[in-house]
Design a protein around this motif. Structure first.
Motif, short mmCIF file in Angstrom:
data_model
loop_
_atom_site.label_atom_id
_atom_site.label_comp_id
_atom_site.label_asym_id
_atom_site.label_seq_id
_atom_site.Cartn_x
_atom_site.Cartn_y
_atom_site.Cartn_z
N SER A 35 -1.35 -4.62 -8.36
CA SER A 35 -0.74 -3.41 -7.83
C SER A 35 -0.98 -2.29 -8.82
N THR A 37 0.13 1.99 -9.09
CA THR A 37 0.68 3.22 -8.53
C THR A 37 0.48 4.32 -9.57
N GLU A 88 9.21 -1.33 -4.85
CA GLU A 88 8.10 -0.87 -4.02
C GLU A 88 8.66 -0.54 -2.65
N THR A 131 9.26 -6.89 -5.30
CA THR A 131 8.17 -7.50 -4.54
C THR A 131 8.63 -8.70 -3.73
N GLY A 153 2.94 -0.51 -3.63
CA GLY A 153 2.70 -1.06 -4.96
C GLY A 153 3.95 -0.81 -5.79
#
Length: 163
Positions: A35, A37, A88, A131, A153
């Protein structure tokens, strides 16, 4: 050494190509990015990247050293070595005939998610959490027919005291 998930914060100059150079560094060394971001930071002209990757402590040390060699990298912090808050966002469009909506709304409510759009035969659910929470709501909504799924993410911060 054991393989574990690492969440890394990388403070960078907000310049064209920085994301490509950082992600390329991971790829060239055979490290997977689970992930990533990127967004503005608290300082004008600087962006913060939150990268989730898997590997042992040696891998993390190597990545950190390599990141510091990139001109636009200002600071690298392993967030996962400290107590942290990680979240997220997911938008999940599901098939939902009106007769099935009460069941779906029960799942949405249980996960403290929300319905952000209702169509004649579909719903868009917004879920915010770690997550594992996002994975869990996605699994429970699969039987209804997920038409589209978009996840941001992970974004994260160390808990408590100011750094």
């Amino acid at each position: 050494m054991t393989t574990q998930r690492h969440t890394i914060s990388v403070l960078v100059n907000n310049q064209p190509g920085v994301l490509q150079r950082v992600s390329g560094l991971f790829g060239r060394r055979g490290f997977n990015i689970e992930s990533i971001t990127v967004g503005a930071s608290e300082e004008q002209g600087l962006s913060r990247m939150i990268i989730v990757t898997t590997g042992d402590d040696n891998m993390l040390e190597q990545v950190s050293k390599q990141l510091y060699k990139l001109v636009d990298v200002i600071k690298v912090i392993d967030l996962s070595s400290n107590p942290m808050v990680a979240r997220e966002v997911a938008l999940i469009k599901i098939s939902a005939e009106p007769s099935l909506r009460p069941e779906v709304l029960g799942i949405v409510e249980t996960f403290r998610a929300s319905v952000v759009d209702i169509g004649p035969n579909s719903l868009i659910v917004q879920a915010v959490g770690d997550t594992d929470k996002i994975d869990a709501i996605v699994e429970l909504l699969k039987p209804y027919g997920i038409r589209e799924l978009s996840r941001t993410g992970v974004t994260a911060m160390i808990r408590g005291s100011v750094r």
